[in-house]
Design a protein around this motif. Structure first.
Motif, PDB file in Angstrom:
ATOM      1  N   GLY A 178      24.040  15.076   3.275  1.00 20.01           N
ATOM      2  CA  GLY A 178      23.320  14.585   4.271  1.00 20.01           C
ATOM      3  C   GLY A 178      21.751  14.796   4.153  1.00 20.01           C
ATOM      4  N   LYS A 179      21.374  15.222   3.346  1.00 22.95           N
ATOM      5  CA  LYS A 179      19.877  15.607   2.970  1.00 22.95           C
ATOM      6  C   LYS A 179      19.172  14.403   2.206  1.00 22.95           C
ATOM      7  N   GLY A 180      19.550  13.497   1.844  1.00 23.21           N
ATOM      8  CA  GLY A 180      19.427  12.382   1.027  1.00 23.21           C
ATOM      9  C   GLY A 180      17.806  11.919   1.287  1.00 23.21           C
ATOM     10  N   SER A 181      17.556  11.871   2.714  1.00 28.42           N
ATOM     11  CA  SER A 181      16.248  11.350   2.871  1.00 28.42           C
ATOM     12  C   SER A 181      15.155  11.961   2.574  1.00 28.42           C
ATOM     13  N   ILE A 182      15.317  13.256   2.283  1.00 28.96           N
ATOM     14  CA  ILE A 182      14.340  14.150   1.754  1.00 28.96           C
ATOM     15  C   ILE A 182      13.721  13.723   0.425  1.00 28.96           C
ATOM     16  N   GLU A 183      14.982  13.402  -0.372  1.00 28.86           N
ATOM     17  CA  GLU A 183      14.611  12.882  -1.705  1.00 28.86           C
ATOM     18  C   GLU A 183      13.755  11.449  -1.727  1.00 28.86           C
ATOM     19  N   ASP A 184      14.396  10.701  -0.741  1.00 33.14           N
ATOM     20  CA  ASP A 184      13.576   9.471  -0.688  1.00 33.14           C
ATOM     21  C   ASP A 184      12.228   9.551  -0.153  1.00 33.14           C
ATOM     22  N   PHE A 185      11.958  10.349   0.686  1.00 32.40           N
ATOM     23  CA  PHE A 185      10.732  10.750   1.229  1.00 32.40           C
ATOM     24  C   PHE A 185       9.648  10.868   0.169  1.00 32.40           C
ATOM     25  N   PHE A 186      10.003  11.434  -0.892  1.00 32.36           N
ATOM     26  CA  PHE A 186       9.031  11.949  -1.832  1.00 32.36           C
ATOM     27  C   PHE A 186       8.881  10.961  -3.030  1.00 32.36           C
ATOM     28  N   ASP A 187       9.540   9.938  -2.890  1.00 33.72           N
ATOM     29  CA  ASP A 187       9.343   8.831  -4.059  1.00 33.72           C
ATOM     30  C   ASP A 187       8.161   8.003  -3.807  1.00 33.72           C
ATOM     31  N   VAL A 188       7.627   7.415  -4.545  1.00 31.71           N
ATOM     32  CA  VAL A 188       6.728   6.260  -4.531  1.00 31.71           C
ATOM     33  C   VAL A 188       7.438   5.244  -4.363  1.00 31.71           C
ATOM     34  N   ASP A 189       6.793   4.746  -3.145  1.00 39.28           N
ATOM     35  CA  ASP A 189       7.670   3.508  -2.531  1.00 39.28           C
ATOM     36  C   ASP A 189       6.783   2.218  -2.698  1.00 39.28           C
ATOM     37  N   GLN A 190       6.754   1.611  -4.022  1.00 38.76           N
ATOM     38  CA  GLN A 190       6.087   0.597  -4.265  1.00 38.76           C
ATOM     39  C   GLN A 190       6.109  -0.477  -3.545  1.00 38.76           C
ATOM     40  N   PRO A 191       7.242  -0.986  -3.053  1.00 39.06           N
ATOM     41  CA  PRO A 191       7.440  -2.258  -2.149  1.00 39.06           C
ATOM     42  C   PRO A 191       6.654  -2.113  -0.824  1.00 39.06           C
ATOM     43  N   LEU A 192       6.689  -0.958  -0.345  1.00 41.86           N
ATOM     44  CA  LEU A 192       6.120  -0.634   0.959  1.00 41.86           C
ATOM     45  C   LEU A 192       4.627  -0.694   0.479  1.00 41.86           C
ATOM     46  N   ILE A 193       4.105  -0.027  -0.475  1.00 37.68           N
ATOM     47  CA  ILE A 193       2.651   0.103  -0.836  1.00 37.68           C
ATOM     48  C   ILE A 193       2.295  -1.409  -0.940  1.00 37.68           C
ATOM     49  N   GLU A 194       2.950  -2.258  -1.701  1.00 39.65           N
ATOM     50  CA  GLU A 194       2.591  -3.639  -1.775  1.00 39.65           C
ATOM     51  C   GLU A 194       2.415  -4.556  -0.543  1.00 39.65           C
ATOM     52  N   PHE A 195       3.368  -3.921   0.182  1.00 41.09           N
ATOM     53  CA  PHE A 195       3.384  -4.662   1.398  1.00 41.09           C
ATOM     54  C   PHE A 195       2.293  -4.502   2.376  1.00 41.09           C
ATOM     55  N   LEU A 196       1.957  -3.208   2.373  1.00 42.21           N
ATOM     56  CA  LEU A 196       0.747  -2.796   3.154  1.00 42.21           C
ATOM     57  C   LEU A 196      -0.630  -3.324   2.467  1.00 42.21           C
ATOM     58  N   ARG A 197      -0.754  -3.296   1.077  1.00 44.36           N
ATOM     59  CA  ARG A 197      -1.950  -3.898   0.390  1.00 44.36           C
ATOM     60  C   ARG A 197      -2.096  -5.283   0.700  1.00 44.36           C
ATOM     61  N   THR A 198      -1.038  -6.098   0.687  1.00 42.79           N
ATOM     62  CA  THR A 198      -1.161  -7.448   0.928  1.00 42.79           C
ATOM     63  C   THR A 198      -1.503  -7.829   2.316  1.00 42.79           C
ATOM     64  N   ARG A 199      -1.349  -6.937   3.067  1.00 43.69           N
ATOM     65  CA  ARG A 199      -1.734  -7.271   4.566  1.00 43.69           C
ATOM     66  C   ARG A 199      -3.044  -6.353   4.987  1.00 43.69           C
TER      67      ARG A 199
END
Ligand code: G1P
Length: 300
Positions: A59-80
């Motif tokens: 149940g601790k998988g979200s810790i691993e996700d958290f430290f990834d570089v989230d490229q889609p989120l970065i793109e989303f924020l950048r375009t806006r």
């Protein structure tokens, strides 16, 4: 030898924080703006750690996700044009390499640290408990100091301690038996006892969730049976090591004004959240004003 590896145990179930931790790790609970584990990693990175090995579990998988570089989120924020939110993701780019291993059975903190043994081999390393923030906003540099002390004095174990305000509280922590003073903030660590009764406690100095070990600790962990709470305790392994090699342990007090914020139970979690919210650059004044109002109004 350079010490740039930290083992961060995050496998605990967080049962004292149910239902908040039923389907998310306690280490991902926010304190102010960030999840607890982000403060821990930023503190370590600021102290020279470049490799973090998380000991995770079910149940601790979200810790691993958290430290990834989230490229889609970065793109989303950048375009806006969301610059402020982009800045909040800068930690994704820090100079740290992450690795993950799992504690496959809930056998306690000592066993969780032992899970790191195959990956550590011959080097000294830091252990930082993933549910404890040191210093407001995790700005402590105590780990850096611990590493220096370990190297200068050739210690087998260096442990950070916080002085408890009252004897009743010793039952929640590992407690030091200090020996001779080695400087203003340093002392010889003669013994350490996991969660003693107030009568048994040799001091009010509580283990403050940060350690530096030589790999010798693994030999002692392998030989450690179940202790308090029927779990394999890191404290018991340290105790055996300190007994075998007198003078090999050093205790270090947290610097004045630095505290340990423990997220392991609701009372300390609420205190930590309030302290961090009240110190927030943008909203701190509002939070303090609101708390004043709450305090002067009728009890809800
Ligand atoms: C652990 C350690 C204890 C230490 C505490 C806080 O206890 O076993 O020695 O004082 O963390 O750093 P836990 O809170 O997991 O029961």
């Amino acid at each position: 030898m350079k010490i740039d590896l930290a083992v961060v145990p995050v496998a605990g179930l967080g049962t004292r924080l149910l239902p908040a931790t039923k389907s998310q790790p306690k280490e991902m609970l926010p304190v102010g703006r960030r999840p607890v584990v982000q403060y821990v990693v930023e503190e370590l990175a600021g102290s020279g750690v470049r490799r973090v090995l998380f000991v995770t579990g079910h149940g601790k998988g979200s810790i691993e996700d958290f430290f990834d570089v989230d490229q889609p989120l970065i793109e989303f924020l950048r375009t806006r044009g969301k610059e402020e939110q982009l800045a909040a993701l800068e930690f994704e780019r820090n100079q740290v390499e992450y690795a993950y291993t799992r504690q496959r059975e809930q056998l306690g903190l000592g066993d969780a640290v032992l899970c790191a043994a195959p990956f550590v081999t011959h080097e000294p390393f830091v252990v930082a408990l993933g549910d404890s923030i040191i210093g407001l906003h995790g700005h402590s540099r105590v780990v850096q100091r611990m590493v220096e002390v370990c190297q200068q004095r050739g210690a087998e174990v260096v442990v950070a301690f916080e002085e408890l305000p009252s004897r009743e509280e010793v039952v929640h922590y590992g407690i030091a038996q200090p020996g001779k003073a080695l400087g203003d903030d340093l002392f010889e660590l003669v013994d350490v006892i996991e969660k003693p009764t107030p009568q048994e406690a040799p001091s009010l100095l509580a283990v403050a969730a940060r350690y530096v070990f030589q790999p010798s600790i693994f030999d002692y962990l392998r030989r450690t049976g179940r202790g308090k709470g029927n779990e394999i305790q890191l404290t018991d392994a340290m105790r055996a090591l300190l007994k075998d090699r007198p003078g090999c342990g050093i205790g270090i007090r947290l610097p004045p004004g630095e505290r340990r914020y423990d997220i392991g139970n609701f009372a300390s979690y609420f205190r930590a959240f309030l302290d961090f919210a009240a110190a927030d650059e943008e909203h701190g004044n509002m939070v303090r004003e609101h708390m004043r109002k709450v305090l002067s109004g009728p009890t809800p």
